[in-house]
Every structure is written in C-alpha cells, then in structure tokens.
Design an enzyme around this catalytic site. Structure first.
Site, mmCIF file in Angstrom:
data_model
loop_
_atom_site.group_PDB
_atom_site.id
_atom_site.type_symbol
_atom_site.label_atom_id
_atom_site.label_comp_id
_atom_site.label_asym_id
_atom_site.label_seq_id
_atom_site.Cartn_x
_atom_site.Cartn_y
_atom_site.Cartn_z
ATOM 1 N N LYS A 118 0.804 -1.234 0.000
ATOM 2 C CA LYS A 118 0.000 0.000 0.000
ATOM 3 C C LYS A 118 0.831 1.275 0.000
ATOM 4 C CE LYS A 118 -3.323 -1.747 3.356
ATOM 5 N NZ LYS A 118 -3.786 -1.326 4.667
ATOM 6 N N LYS A 198 -7.362 -14.002 2.613
ATOM 7 C CA LYS A 198 -7.605 -13.929 4.064
ATOM 8 C C LYS A 198 -8.954 -13.251 4.350
ATOM 9 C CE LYS A 198 -5.786 -10.564 6.562
ATOM 10 N NZ LYS A 198 -5.001 -9.645 7.384
ATOM 11 N N LYS A 201 -10.975 -7.624 8.060
ATOM 12 C CA LYS A 201 -11.935 -6.641 8.553
ATOM 13 C C LYS A 201 -11.961 -5.393 7.687
ATOM 14 C CE LYS A 201 -9.110 -5.664 12.576
ATOM 15 N NZ LYS A 201 -7.881 -5.066 12.033
#
Ligand code: TYM
Length: 335
Positions: A118, A198, A201
């Site tokens: 990122k 994965k 959240k």
C-alpha cells in the site's frame, strides 16, 4: 527460555503474553479464532491498537466508535479483567516507538508487506512506513515473550525480534527478545466467498465472505451456507485443490477443538458440513454477542475496566521505557 534474553530490569517476571487488534473495520471471525480467543493470560496485556489505525486516511469519529466497540468486544470475549486497555491511553507506546525508529533501517522497513502493498507513493502517510516500530514498541515495552497473533503478523514479530537483538547489542541488555509465533489452529481464516484470500476486517461492510462478530446470527448462518466450495462433492482437507472446503473444515476444527483432517471423514456432503460449521460458529459467537449486549448497558463499568487496564499497563511499561531512554543516552542531561 532458549533464544530469549532477560534484561535486569525485567528479572523475575514470568512469560508475558501481549497482543493488540487494530480498530480499522468490524471485528471478524478470523480475528477471533486467530487472536482474540487466545488472549487468556490474567497477567497479559491486550489492547485496542488505535494508533495503528491511522496509517491510512481515517475518519476520527469512526475510529473513536470502533475503538470503543473493540474494547467492549474484548471484554465480552472474556479477556481477563485488568488486562485490556486502549493503546493511546498509555503514552509509553508512542514514546518508545520514536526511540526504536532511531534504531531501525529504511531497508528493513521497506521490506514490510503492508508497505510494499500500500505504500511508497507520494501521498502515503509516513506512519505506514514507520508503524512496524510502533508494533515493536508495543511488544518490547512489556517484555512480552508470547505474542498470540494470526499468521499475517509473523513478519512484524520477526522485526520486533531483530530490533530487540540489535538494540541489546548496541546499547546494552534492555529488551526481552520475543518468540516467534507457534503455529496454532486457524491462524489464517479465509474469506468464505474467495477462499484463497484472508478473511479481512477491511473488506466492505456488506462483503458476503466476511463473518463479523456482531452480525445477526441469521446473516452469519446464511453466509456460511453460501460459502464457495467446488464442483466435486467430496469432503477432504486439501488446501491446494479444495480451498473452500478446507477453510470450512479449519473453522469447524477451531470452533470445536477438533482435527480438521479427521473431521473431514465424518461428512458425506457439503450441505451437512456447512450446517455443522454454522452451528459451531454460532455456538462461539452467541455467548459473545449476549455478553456484549449486557456490557453495553453499563458504560460506566466498561470505563472502569479500561481505566484499570490503562493504569496497570502504564505502571508495567514505564520501567522499560526508562531503561531504553537511559541506554540511548537521553536521561541525566538535566541537572
Ligand atoms: P489486526 O488488527 O489486523 O488483526 C488482529 C489479529 O487478528 C489476526 N487475524 C487473523 N487471524 C486468523 N485469520 C484471519 N483471517 C485473520 N485476520 C486477522 C491477526 O493476525 C492479529 O493477530 N498490527 C496488528 C495489531 C497489533 C499488534 C501489536 C499485535 C498492534 N500492535 C502488538 C500483536 C502485538 C494488526 O493490525 O492486527
């Protein structure tokens, strides 16, 4: 303890367990099975890592609400009283993090997966580059040797080890060197709709493959019944060829303390497996949701528990910060 160093100001303490969870989205079943349910040590330190939730653009109101929700969920999950706190309430974390930034190298921080994925753009927050030093500070402040985390955090714990070893070598024995994560069940729960990724959240709030701990039970059951499998109808634990079925077996094993390979033998159809996974997941989540609902009726009691956790964490972490400060030559210059 092989591989661990016990500096003098920590002498006599027992193996400390420490872990944190970043309030960057709704808490998931993956967070619970991989980490939260292993926060069990009454002498441990378990915190809402809200300083870690600011490495990308964030909404202050949402961060405050999620921080409270996570702290309440930790208490509802039975994390021992007095061990739970909010990271930003304990200033030693940010203080030690800066000292550790001064001992870490651009090379090692550039190799961190999050930054590679990122970061490295002109508008990337500087904290996305440096937060692994904050995580090292979180761990080293308490002399934590056990760090119950899911598999995605291994690189961070390894960096904390490297930083501790280097600091001890260059400035004198100061930190306990944490151990690497021992493989546990469900260290990498996968997304139900995309079982090679994965469960995360940070997925969108309506993502169908993510089970959130506070979702209504009927939504959770429906998500599990719709989980992606494959076109065979053979229940077998085979991560490479049957990631969806393998993920369901791993979740079932984690929720029932079973062995996923053995469990596979008792199912003749995907439907029956999914029913049992849904029952097992809800048996874990239902008491947690009930306790969460009960706790939220008494905000004063939550405040009290978090203040207790904060005070204990500050007391426990201050000697280590002082030792590191002295070791680096910062203390003692004012008469
Ligand atoms: P975070 O908030 O991303 O995740 C919290 C914990 O949940 C685990 N986890 C999973 N385990 C199994 N399956 C999954 N799908 C899954 N997704 C997440 C994570 O491995 C983690 O243990 N930087 C950390 C928080 C942190 C921390 C610390 C942890 C800050 N300081 C010090 C340990 C020690 C993080 O963002 O985790």
């Amino acid at each position: 303890m092989p591989g661990s160093v016990r500096p003098t100001h920590r002498k006599g303490t027992i193996m400390t367990s420490l872990s944190g969870i970043t309030p960057s989205g709704r808490l998931t079943l993956g967070n619970h099975l991989g980490a939260l349910r292993r926060f069990t040590d009454p002498d441990g330190f378990y915190f809402v890592a809200n300083l870690h939730a600011m490495t990308t653009k964030h909404d202050p109101r949402r961060l405050a609400a999620l921080t409270r929700e996570f702290a309440t969920l930790m208490l509802a999950a039975g994390v021992p009283e007095g061990t739970v706190f909010i990271q930003s309430d304990v200033p030693t974390h940010a203080q030690l993090a800066y000292l550790l930034e001064c001992t870490s190298y651009v090379g090692e921080l550039s190799r961190m997966i999050q930054y590679k994925e990122k970061g490295n753009r002109p508008m990337t927050r500087a904290s996305l580059f440096t937060y692994p030093c904050l995580m090292a500070a979180d761990i080293l402040l308490y002399g934590a040797e056990r760090v119950p985390v899911g598999g995605d955090q291994d690189q961070h714990v390894e960096l904390a080890r490297d930083i501790a070893i280097r600091f001890n070598r260059e400035y004198g024995e100061t930190f306990v060197v944490p151990q690497l994560n021992k493989a546990a069940l469900a260290t990498r729960v996968k997304d139900l709709a995309n079982p090679t990724a994965k469960m995360s959240k940070s997925a969108a709030d309506d993502a169908i493959g993510t089970i959130r701990l506070l979702d209504p039970p009927d939504v959770i059951r429906r998500q599990i019944m719709r989980a992606v499998t494959d076109s065979e109808n053979e229940v077998r634990h085979d991560e490479a060829n049957k990631p969806g079925v393998t993920n369901l077996l791993d979740i079932l094993a984690a929720c029932t303390d079973g062995d996923p390979v053995e469990l596979a033998k008792s199912y003749a159809s995907y439907g029956a497996l999914k029913q049992d996974v849904a029952d097992a997941v809800l048996a874990v989540i239902d008491p947690l949701q009930k306790e969460y609902a009960r706790l939220t009726t008494d905000p004063g009691a939550i405040d009290h528990l978090l203040a207790q956790g904060r005070d204990r964490a500050l007391d426990a972490s201050t000697p280590c910060l002082q030792a590191a400060t002295r070791a680096m030559g910062l203390a003692g210059s004012t008469p």
